[in-house]
Design an enzyme around this catalytic site. Structure first.
Site, PDB file in Angstrom:
ATOM      1  N   HIS A 159      27.536  34.218 108.255  1.00 27.40           N
ATOM      2  CA  HIS A 159      28.662  34.003 108.003  1.00 27.40           C
ATOM      3  C   HIS A 159      29.831  34.743 108.468  1.00 27.40           C
ATOM      4  CE1 HIS A 159      27.332  31.561 104.530  1.00 27.40           C
ATOM      5  NE2 HIS A 159      27.647  30.983 105.572  1.00 27.40           N
ATOM      6  N   GLU A 161      30.507  38.635 106.818  1.00 27.17           N
ATOM      7  CA  GLU A 161      30.141  39.310 106.212  1.00 27.17           C
ATOM      8  C   GLU A 161      29.528  40.951 106.480  1.00 27.17           C
ATOM      9  OE1 GLU A 161      27.445  36.165 104.176  1.00 27.17           O
ATOM     10  OE2 GLU A 161      29.141  35.174 103.103  1.00 27.17           O
ATOM     11  N   HIS A 175      23.210  38.556 103.953  1.00 24.00           N
ATOM     12  CA  HIS A 175      24.269  37.711 103.487  1.00 24.00           C
ATOM     13  C   HIS A 175      24.972  39.185 102.651  1.00 24.00           C
ATOM     14  CE1 HIS A 175      24.164  33.186 104.457  1.00 24.00           C
ATOM     15  NE2 HIS A 175      23.076  33.723 104.838  1.00 24.00           N
ATOM     16  N   GLU A 219      21.569  38.121  99.522  1.00 28.16           N
ATOM     17  CA  GLU A 219      23.314  38.974  99.099  1.00 28.16           C
ATOM     18  C   GLU A 219      23.062  40.470  98.974  1.00 28.16           C
ATOM     19  OE1 GLU A 219      26.040  36.721  99.431  1.00 28.16           O
ATOM     20  OE2 GLU A 219      25.354  35.532  97.574  1.00 28.16           O
TER      21      GLU A 219
HETATM   22  C1  9B3 Z   1      23.504  29.234  99.960  1.00 29.66           C
HETATM   23  C2  9B3 Z   1      22.357  28.177 100.433  1.00 29.66           C
HETATM   24 CL1  9B3 Z   1      23.184  26.646 101.031  1.00 29.66          CL
HETATM   25  C3  9B3 Z   1      21.146  28.985 100.273  1.00 29.66           C
HETATM   26  N1  9B3 Z   1      20.140  28.233 100.649  1.00 29.66           N
HETATM   27  N2  9B3 Z   1      21.175  29.247  99.656  1.00 29.66           N
HETATM   28  C4  9B3 Z   1      21.850  30.072  99.674  1.00 29.66           C
HETATM   29  C5  9B3 Z   1      23.165  30.446  99.834  1.00 29.66           C
HETATM   30  C6  9B3 Z   1      24.035  31.424  99.381  1.00 29.66           C
HETATM   31  C7  9B3 Z   1      25.465  32.176 100.472  1.00 29.66           C
HETATM   32  C8  9B3 Z   1      26.114  30.530 100.840  1.00 29.66           C
HETATM   33  O1  9B3 Z   1      25.884  30.294 101.760  1.00 29.66           O
HETATM   34  O2  9B3 Z   1      27.418  30.092 100.226  1.00 29.66           O
HETATM   35  C9  9B3 Z   1      25.882  32.781 100.138  1.00 29.66           C
HETATM   36 SE1  9B3 Z   1      27.506  33.578 100.981  1.00 29.66          SE
HETATM   37 ZN    ZN Z   2      26.813  33.787 103.149  1.00 35.57          ZN
HETATM   38 ZN    ZN Z   3      27.598  35.450  99.816  1.00 38.03          ZN
END
Ligand code: 9B3
Ligand code: ZN
Ligand code: ZN
Length: 432
Positions: free
Chosen positions: A182, A185, A310, A384
């Site tokens: 992302h 981040e 992340h 995170e």
């Molecule tokens: C989202 C998913 Cl789909 C996963 N498998 N593991 C962690 C997350 C959280 C992150 C997201 O993509 O929303 C946080 Se930025």
């Molecule tokens: Zn993220």
């Molecule tokens: Zn996040």
């Protein structure tokens, strides 16, 4: 009816503003906790109809009563948004009154500022600087570091991973870490650089990292979404997705962490390209996710540990996020995350929550960790990093070292546990 009402409210506001109301000149981050369903609806409306960026939750869909919302409000819509909230008696608090200053602070130090005492690793870096650093790091460590071209981005930028390998024992296993899925981040790519630097500097100095590097090759992809990252430096600091263009809409980008083939695009992702959680046209439709998936498929027999970095919210997550089901080795994963969180608490006095993604944050399909897990990489985590919303994505450079050190202790704890659980104990390699 509701939209009509809001329309009239806006007309009036517009009038108010034009008749010489003071206009806010700075970007702000608001914290809002809706108390009623009506307030939830107003917030959903504000975050979709106005030029704002939702920080938390990631999509308006998840806004609900009694849950904190973090909203980035650029200067030009600040007055309008605030008045609208006031008019509906939605209480809000200004988390950051001057985001512009923070953004400026984060980009200022990129090329060496002689007045700054922060080291290279305590600053954020442009994509060009990171590419330069990747080559430089490999060049300076020819016997241990190699650059691997994993693929290329939608805009044809290279996806470079570093491979750290301190010996070539037969049957050697490996771990993979990617950062910068992302774009906004920024602490994530900063962590990947920190991790590589730490590994190279403290091999044979620190017992834990030595044990890890003796027993595993380490792959690190510092920026998985270079197009998006570049875009956050040049155009929009709050950009999340990649920058792919689709024929059917003017909205740009897919969420790479919804684009993997793990219950793809079910509840928690969207087929609408205009949302932040757009899953893409089909699984692995995006060159960035396809490249990483291809690499892991080719190396699935050696890679034992998958890590994706992340921010923000301080959590150690593991599969599943795409389903409420428990992973087959749930108790192992839980124990590892718990131990890692405990160490962070003990050594850095910081709280990290941990657990299976779907139960800890929200149902979210198409993520890389779930996909890697289903591929057979049974130790799979999404971290995170800092913080919990004070600065959010705009974590000041002075917090980089703290955020990275605590994440590093979590990585070490988990990697050592993986080695302990899966490998026959061996000493360091014989010296030649
Ligand atoms: C989202 C998913 Cl789909 C996963 N498998 N593991 C962690 C997350 C959280 C992150 C997201 O993509 O929303 C946080 Se930025
Ligand atoms: Zn993220
Ligand atoms: Zn996040």
């Amino acid at each position: 009816m509701a939209t009509l009402l809001i329309f009239f409210v806006l007309m009036n506001l517009d009038l108010l503003l034009r008749t010489g109301h003071c206009t806010e000149t700075r970007d702000q981050i608001l914290s809002i906790t809706p108390k009623t369903q009506e307030q939830v609806d107003i917030l959903k409306n504000v975050s979709t109809q106005y030029e704002t960026a939702l920080w938390q939750p990631v999509s308006p869909h998840y806004i609900k009563e009694e849950t904190q919302v973090h909203l980035f409000v650029p200067a030009n819509s600040s007055e309008t948004v605030k008045e609208l909230l006031q008019r509906h008696a939605v209480a809000h608090e200004v988390l950051l009154a001057n985001a512009n200053e923070l953004i400026e602070m984060q980009t200022r130090n990129d090329s060496t500022d002689p007045r700054s005492s922060a080291t290279f690793y305590e600053r954020y870096h442009s994509l060009e600087d990171i590419y330069y650093w990747i080559n430089r790091t490999a060049h300076d460590n020819p016997s241990t570091v190699k650059v691997i071209l994993v693929g290329s981005s939608y805009e044809k930028r290279p996806l470079y991973a570093l491979k750290l390998s301190f010996n070539d024992r037969p049957n050697k296993k490996a771990m993979w870490t990617d950062c910068g899925i992302h774009a906004r981040e920024w602490i994530s790519p900063a962590f990947c650089l920190w991790f590589v630097h730490y590994s190279l500097s403290f091999y044979k100095q620190n017992q834990d990292i030595t044990d890890i590097l003796d027993n595993m090759d380490v792959y690190v992809l510092p920026v998985m979404n270079p197009d998006g990252y570049k875009y956050t430096w040049t155009s929009n600091r709050m950009w999340r997705k990649n920058r792919s263009i689709s024929k059917t809409t003017s909205c740009i980008g897919a969420d790479l962490n919804r684009n993997f083939d793990a219950n793809w695009c079910t509840e928690g992702a969207s087929h609408n390209p205009c949302t932040e959680i757009y899953c893409g046209a089909f699984p692995e439709s995006e060159p960035e996710s396809q490249a990483v998936a291809d690499f892991l498929r080719r190396h699935k027999d050696t890679v034992q540990l998958y890590l994706s970095i992340h921010s923000y919210s301080q959590m150690l997550l593991f599969p599943y996020s795409c389903s409420l089901e428990e992973a087959e080795n749930h108790s192992d994963l839980l124990e590892m995350a718990e131990e890692a969180a405990q160490k962070i608490r003990r050594y850095y006095r910081n709280i990290y929550r941990y657990g299976a993604g779907a139960k800890t944050i929200y149902l979210a399909p198409g993520g890389s960790d779930d996909w890697a897990y289903n591929l057979g990489i049974k130790y799979s985590f999404t971290f995170e990093l800092q913080d919990r919303g004070r600065y959010g994505f705009l974590l000041p450079p002075s917090h980089i070292s703290g955020a990275c050190n605590e994440a590093l202790i979590a990585v070490k704890t988990i990697a050592l546990k993986v080695i302990e659980k899966t490998q026959v104990p061996t000493g360091p390699p014989p010296t030649v």
